[in-house]
Write a protein that holds these residues in place. Structure first.
Motif, PDB file in Angstrom:
ATOM      1  N   GLY A 439       1.012  -1.280  -0.022  1.00  0.00           N
ATOM      2  CA  GLY A 439       0.074   0.017  -0.072  1.00  0.00           C
ATOM      3  C   GLY A 439       0.780   1.130   0.136  1.00  0.00           C
ATOM      4  O   GLY A 439       1.906   1.208   0.578  1.00  0.00           O
ATOM      5  N   ILE A 440       0.447   2.324  -0.782  1.00  0.00           N
ATOM      6  CA  ILE A 440       1.000   3.803  -0.650  1.00  0.00           C
ATOM      7  C   ILE A 440       0.753   4.443   0.359  1.00  0.00           C
ATOM      8  O   ILE A 440      -0.514   4.567   0.650  1.00  0.00           O
ATOM      9  CB  ILE A 440       0.843   4.286  -2.013  1.00  0.00           C
ATOM     10  CG1 ILE A 440       1.273   3.200  -3.369  1.00  0.00           C
ATOM     11  CG2 ILE A 440       1.715   5.648  -2.220  1.00  0.00           C
ATOM     12  CD1 ILE A 440       2.707   2.841  -3.303  1.00  0.00           C
ATOM     13  N   GLN A 441       1.699   4.789   1.092  1.00  0.00           N
ATOM     14  CA  GLN A 441       1.523   5.535   2.383  1.00  0.00           C
ATOM     15  C   GLN A 441       1.459   7.048   2.175  1.00  0.00           C
ATOM     16  O   GLN A 441       2.186   7.643   1.296  1.00  0.00           O
ATOM     17  CB  GLN A 441       2.845   5.426   3.263  1.00  0.00           C
ATOM     18  CG  GLN A 441       2.625   5.764   4.976  1.00  0.00           C
ATOM     19  CD  GLN A 441       2.776   7.213   5.144  1.00  0.00           C
ATOM     20  OE1 GLN A 441       3.471   8.022   4.252  1.00  0.00           O
ATOM     21  NE2 GLN A 441       2.088   7.749   6.271  1.00  0.00           N
ATOM     22  N   TYR A 442       0.642   7.633   2.739  1.00  0.00           N
ATOM     23  CA  TYR A 442       0.303   9.089   2.793  1.00  0.00           C
ATOM     24  C   TYR A 442       0.109   9.844   4.094  1.00  0.00           C
ATOM     25  O   TYR A 442      -0.485   8.964   5.029  1.00  0.00           O
ATOM     26  CB  TYR A 442      -1.006   9.489   1.867  1.00  0.00           C
ATOM     27  CG  TYR A 442      -0.732   9.016   0.357  1.00  0.00           C
ATOM     28  CD1 TYR A 442       0.185   9.860  -0.653  1.00  0.00           C
ATOM     29  CD2 TYR A 442      -1.387   8.008   0.011  1.00  0.00           C
ATOM     30  CE1 TYR A 442       0.225   9.416  -1.953  1.00  0.00           C
ATOM     31  CE2 TYR A 442      -1.263   7.401  -1.379  1.00  0.00           C
ATOM     32  CZ  TYR A 442      -0.541   8.339  -2.185  1.00  0.00           C
ATOM     33  OH  TYR A 442      -0.522   7.917  -3.593  1.00  0.00           O
ATOM     34  N   THR A 443       0.726  10.941   4.255  1.00  0.00           N
ATOM     35  CA  THR A 443       0.468  11.865   5.541  1.00  0.00           C
ATOM     36  C   THR A 443       0.226  13.080   5.058  1.00  0.00           C
ATOM     37  O   THR A 443       0.926  13.697   4.320  1.00  0.00           O
ATOM     38  CB  THR A 443       1.613  11.801   6.552  1.00  0.00           C
ATOM     39  OG1 THR A 443       1.697  10.451   7.048  1.00  0.00           O
ATOM     40  CG2 THR A 443       1.209  12.790   7.562  1.00  0.00           C
ATOM     41  N   THR A 444      -0.898  13.633   5.483  1.00  0.00           N
ATOM     42  CA  THR A 444      -1.339  14.963   4.861  1.00  0.00           C
ATOM     43  C   THR A 444      -1.746  15.939   5.990  1.00  0.00           C
ATOM     44  O   THR A 444      -2.239  15.509   7.267  1.00  0.00           O
ATOM     45  CB  THR A 444      -2.394  15.081   4.133  1.00  0.00           C
ATOM     46  OG1 THR A 444      -3.625  14.634   4.551  1.00  0.00           O
ATOM     47  CG2 THR A 444      -2.064  14.116   2.641  1.00  0.00           C
ATOM     48  N   TRP A 445      -1.691  17.481   6.088  1.00  0.00           N
ATOM     49  CA  TRP A 445      -2.174  18.263   7.231  1.00  0.00           C
ATOM     50  C   TRP A 445      -2.661  19.377   6.356  1.00  0.00           C
ATOM     51  O   TRP A 445      -2.042  19.689   5.329  1.00  0.00           O
ATOM     52  CB  TRP A 445      -1.309  18.347   8.316  1.00  0.00           C
ATOM     53  CG  TRP A 445       0.049  19.007   8.157  1.00  0.00           C
ATOM     54  CD1 TRP A 445       0.230  20.461   7.954  1.00  0.00           C
ATOM     55  CD2 TRP A 445       1.272  18.132   8.110  1.00  0.00           C
ATOM     56  NE1 TRP A 445       1.618  20.343   8.017  1.00  0.00           N
ATOM     57  CE2 TRP A 445       2.303  19.040   8.096  1.00  0.00           C
ATOM     58  CE3 TRP A 445       1.526  16.751   8.232  1.00  0.00           C
ATOM     59  CZ2 TRP A 445       3.443  18.790   7.971  1.00  0.00           C
ATOM     60  CZ3 TRP A 445       2.831  16.696   8.088  1.00  0.00           C
ATOM     61  CH2 TRP A 445       3.927  17.565   8.165  1.00  0.00           C
ATOM     62  N   ASN A 465      -4.809  29.441   3.855  1.00  0.00           N
ATOM     63  CA  ASN A 465      -4.819  28.025   4.046  1.00  0.00           C
ATOM     64  C   ASN A 465      -3.368  27.537   3.896  1.00  0.00           C
ATOM     65  O   ASN A 465      -2.620  28.158   3.034  1.00  0.00           O
ATOM     66  CB  ASN A 465      -5.919  27.349   3.305  1.00  0.00           C
ATOM     67  CG  ASN A 465      -7.119  27.691   3.260  1.00  0.00           C
ATOM     68  OD1 ASN A 465      -7.641  27.339   4.454  1.00  0.00           O
ATOM     69  ND2 ASN A 465      -7.808  28.414   2.271  1.00  0.00           N
ATOM     70  N   TYR A 466      -2.749  26.570   4.513  1.00  0.00           N
ATOM     71  CA  TYR A 466      -1.568  25.778   3.985  1.00  0.00           C
ATOM     72  C   TYR A 466      -1.738  24.327   4.321  1.00  0.00           C
ATOM     73  O   TYR A 466      -2.355  23.917   5.218  1.00  0.00           O
ATOM     74  CB  TYR A 466      -0.636  26.390   5.183  1.00  0.00           C
ATOM     75  CG  TYR A 466       0.685  25.564   5.307  1.00  0.00           C
ATOM     76  CD1 TYR A 466       1.559  25.602   3.996  1.00  0.00           C
ATOM     77  CD2 TYR A 466       0.859  24.300   6.005  1.00  0.00           C
ATOM     78  CE1 TYR A 466       2.576  24.531   3.928  1.00  0.00           C
ATOM     79  CE2 TYR A 466       1.971  23.661   5.748  1.00  0.00           C
ATOM     80  CZ  TYR A 466       2.938  23.916   4.833  1.00  0.00           C
ATOM     81  OH  TYR A 466       3.980  22.949   4.900  1.00  0.00           O
ATOM     82  N   SER A 467      -1.413  23.608   3.537  1.00  0.00           N
ATOM     83  CA  SER A 467      -1.530  22.389   3.244  1.00  0.00           C
ATOM     84  C   SER A 467       0.027  21.377   3.026  1.00  0.00           C
ATOM     85  O   SER A 467       0.730  22.041   2.414  1.00  0.00           O
ATOM     86  CB  SER A 467      -2.460  21.639   2.513  1.00  0.00           C
ATOM     87  OG  SER A 467      -2.315  21.668   0.893  1.00  0.00           O
ATOM     88  N   TRP A 489       1.304  23.589  -0.357  1.00  0.00           N
ATOM     89  CA  TRP A 489       0.556  24.503  -0.960  1.00  0.00           C
ATOM     90  C   TRP A 489      -0.003  25.424  -0.057  1.00  0.00           C
ATOM     91  O   TRP A 489      -0.595  25.180   1.072  1.00  0.00           O
ATOM     92  CB  TRP A 489      -0.676  23.781  -1.540  1.00  0.00           C
ATOM     93  CG  TRP A 489      -1.891  24.528  -2.090  1.00  0.00           C
ATOM     94  CD1 TRP A 489      -2.132  25.071  -3.234  1.00  0.00           C
ATOM     95  CD2 TRP A 489      -3.107  24.901  -1.457  1.00  0.00           C
ATOM     96  NE1 TRP A 489      -3.022  25.604  -3.475  1.00  0.00           N
ATOM     97  CE2 TRP A 489      -3.845  25.777  -2.206  1.00  0.00           C
ATOM     98  CE3 TRP A 489      -3.586  24.748  -0.070  1.00  0.00           C
ATOM     99  CZ2 TRP A 489      -4.906  26.186  -1.703  1.00  0.00           C
ATOM    100  CZ3 TRP A 489      -4.829  25.211   0.309  1.00  0.00           C
ATOM    101  CH2 TRP A 489      -5.605  26.038  -0.531  1.00  0.00           C
ATOM    102  N   PHE A 490      -0.132  26.810  -0.521  1.00  0.00           N
ATOM    103  CA  PHE A 490      -0.861  27.666   0.518  1.00  0.00           C
ATOM    104  C   PHE A 490      -1.465  28.655  -0.241  1.00  0.00           C
ATOM    105  O   PHE A 490      -1.262  28.976  -1.646  1.00  0.00           O
ATOM    106  CB  PHE A 490       0.292  28.805   1.329  1.00  0.00           C
ATOM    107  CG  PHE A 490       1.040  29.477   0.443  1.00  0.00           C
ATOM    108  CD1 PHE A 490       0.615  30.904   0.249  1.00  0.00           C
ATOM    109  CD2 PHE A 490       2.306  28.959   0.236  1.00  0.00           C
ATOM    110  CE1 PHE A 490       1.620  31.727  -0.307  1.00  0.00           C
ATOM    111  CE2 PHE A 490       3.175  29.715  -0.465  1.00  0.00           C
ATOM    112  CZ  PHE A 490       2.822  30.981  -0.650  1.00  0.00           C
ATOM    113  N   ASP A 491      -2.465  29.519   0.146  1.00  0.00           N
ATOM    114  CA  ASP A 491      -3.168  30.463  -0.667  1.00  0.00           C
ATOM    115  C   ASP A 491      -3.784  31.563   0.359  1.00  0.00           C
ATOM    116  O   ASP A 491      -3.770  31.385   1.482  1.00  0.00           O
ATOM    117  CB  ASP A 491      -4.232  29.974  -1.348  1.00  0.00           C
ATOM    118  CG  ASP A 491      -5.568  29.658  -0.496  1.00  0.00           C
ATOM    119  OD1 ASP A 491      -5.344  29.354   0.583  1.00  0.00           O
ATOM    120  OD2 ASP A 491      -6.655  29.510  -1.045  1.00  0.00           O
ATOM    121  N   VAL A 492      -4.142  32.559  -0.366  1.00  0.00           N
ATOM    122  CA  VAL A 492      -4.629  33.753   0.635  1.00  0.00           C
ATOM    123  C   VAL A 492      -5.869  34.306  -0.246  1.00  0.00           C
ATOM    124  O   VAL A 492      -5.842  34.481  -1.496  1.00  0.00           O
ATOM    125  CB  VAL A 492      -3.612  35.012   0.715  1.00  0.00           C
ATOM    126  CG1 VAL A 492      -4.425  36.159   1.378  1.00  0.00           C
ATOM    127  CG2 VAL A 492      -2.249  34.559   1.280  1.00  0.00           C
TER     128      VAL A 492
END
Length: 534
Positions: A439-445, A465-467, A489-492
């Protein structure tokens, strides 16, 4: 002789009453004596009077309410006030439409009523103008990789205009019976991307069709299509809706960009869900379990999902989910989990067995109001949202995420045989050189904040936002130059509501993809969008 005659005339004048009056004497004329034969006096003339009528009796009471005309246009709020729907039915309807139109407009949505059956129409028209510094994405960037720095696509601009994210929804409800409420939801957008059979997809075409067809003739796509039964004990949902994993859509960030953005749990699927809500003022506790359509059809069981959520109803802030779903939300935290089993054709020239693997993931989400916001006071409200997820083989819970990982081409079959193919999408699992499955491992926040300026009742607000997305094992299985190691990734965003039903949003976003070989590729995006909410 003459003199005598004169005296006689004078005497007569003095003695005659009628002549005396002629001479100015005041004596009245005597009344004639009564006579038995005199005619009776005529009766007095009748006096006319306007006719009078008794007041009309009041209408007889009827059990049929005034609103029960054959067909009537009204709103959810008026239906509640007239007693057509109960408070519980009203809250259920708001839950279904607020994500799209926001709580301010949800109660005013146009509703067609026939008896106690009702259909609510809602949605928005969206127009987008997008400028990218690379040729990496369409209007919906999702979790795709930025074109490699130094390449043609990675060094040239792209400009797009479209309307594909516009949305249309219908919510129907039947009369409540013995405390049981039933409803159905149809919700669509125009983000369909068809592949034409026999077409050759080139780098320039999109999903195998020409660019003009992609933008000018978008296809209607199902977002939600489900039926819901709410009872005094538990509630049921059957059909396509948000995945329970991540307790979607309660914690989606506020952004102008088409969702889901990188690192955001954002997925819908067919499922059967059982839910229970317990209210103990000021605390609301929710628990839910779901059997969801599996990531591959060639398996014997559905995916299993479950979660709990705790909310403090007395601690609220202003929250906008997506671009248009502005609402008042309580402080809350949710924890969810996912378990699935995959059965992939063995990595052989002629597979006769499958490789089986159990995959799992978990997520924690939260919404935290810092400066409070209420229905009466939306200005000067500040809140934060956050999401953390980690596990194996759950890339389909994100938009367009596969990490650049694909299943290797199966060994060539014997002469005249059919080439074997994998029976699962890319990015979930893959094979190593020895044919073992992983299985491919992913971690996100993902973290976000929203501030609503004072003095304008929440009609102007700022968000950011920031991810971050990373994988612990993609470097084992993919090509170093094409495989994701991490993405930031981030945005305003700046939003304004100049008049009711109209919202304008402006965004700057930054995509930074790092491949396994350590190269960073960056895309700058500026997006201007307009929304007419109905």
């Amino acid at each position: 002789m003459t003199k005598t005659l004169t005296l006689t005339v004078s005497s007569l004048l003095l003695c005659t009453p009628g002549l005396a009056l002629a001479q100015g004497a005041p004596a009245p004329l005597p009344e004639p004596p009564p006579s038995a034969t005199a005619p009776a006096a005529p009766p007095p003339a009748p006096t006319w009077q306007a006719p009078t009528y008794a007041p009309a009796p009041p209408p007889e009471p009827t059990s049929r309410p005034m609103y029960a005309s054959p067909v009537e246009l009204t709103s959810l709020r008026l239906m509640r006030e007239k007693g057509v729907i109960s408070q519980a039915e009203y809250e259920s309807a708001l839950h279904d439409v607020t994500e799209t139109v926001g709580s301010r407009a949800a109660g005013q949505q146009t509703t067609v009523v026939m008896g106690k059956w009702a259909t609510t129409l809602y949605g928005f028209v969206e127009a987008d103008a997008i400028s990218d510094s690379t040729q990496s994405f369409t209007d919906l960037a999702g979790g795709g990789l930025v074109a490699r720095a130094g390449s043609l696509a990675g060094e040239n601009y792209r400009f797009m205009m479209g309307i594909r994210n516009s949305r249309l929804g219908l919510r129907m409800k039947a009369p409540e019976v013995s405390g049981v409420r039933t409803s159905a939801q149809f919700e669509f957008d125009f983000l369909g991307e068809p592949s034409i059979v026999g077409a050759t997809a080139t780098a320039y075409s999109i999903s195998g069709i020409g660019e003009n067809a992609y933008w000018a003739n978008p296809l209607l796509r199902v977002r939600h299509l489900n039926l819901k039964v709410e009872t005094p004990v538990v509630d049921f949902l059957f059909g396509q809706y948000w995945q329970l994993f991540g307790w979607q859509s309660s914690y989606q960030p506020n952004t102008v960009e088409l969702q889901g953005v990188p690192g955001e749990l954002y997925a819908r699927s067919a499922q059967f869900r059982i839910m229970k809500t317990v209210k103990a003022d000021p605390i609301t506790f929710e628990i839910a379990v779901a059997a969801s359509r599996p990531v591959q059809r060639d398996t014997g069981i559905p995916d299993g999902q479950g979660g709990i959520r705790l909310a403090v109803d007395s601690w609220t802030g202003v929250q906008t989910v997506g671009s248009t779903g502005t609402q008042i939300s309580p402080l809350s935290i949710a924890a969810t989990g996912l378990v699935r089993r995959v059965e992939v054709n063995a990595f052989q020239a002629v597979p006769k067995t499958t490789k089986e693997l159990t995959l799992s993931a978990f997520a924690v989400d939260a919404f935290l109001p810092v400066l409070p916001g209420t229905k009466e006071q939306k200005g000067n409200s500040l809140s934060f949202n956050g999401e953390f997820a980690s596990g194996y083989g759950f890339n389909d819970m994100y938009t367009g995420l596969n990490g650049g990982i694909s299943i290797p081409t199966y060994p060539a079959p014997p002469a005249g045989g059919t080439q074997a193919i994998p029976n699962i999408d890319n990015g979930t699992v893959t094979f190593d050189n020895g044919g073992g499955i992983h299985g491919i491992q992913y971690t996100t926040w993902l973290f976000g904040g929203q501030y609503y300026f004072p003095g304008v009742d929440g009609k102007i607000f700022l968000s950011g936002n920031y991810s971050h997305v990373e994988s612990a094992n993609t470097h084992y299985y993919g090509t170093a130059t094409k495989t994701l190691a991490a993405e930031d990734w981030f945005d305003v965003n700046l939003f304004a509501d100049p008049v009711p039903s109209l919202r304008i949003g402006l965004e700057y976003a930054n995509f930074n993809t790092m491949t396994v070989d350590g190269i960073h590729s960056i895309n700058h995006r500026i997006q201007l969008s307009g929304f007419f909410v109905f």
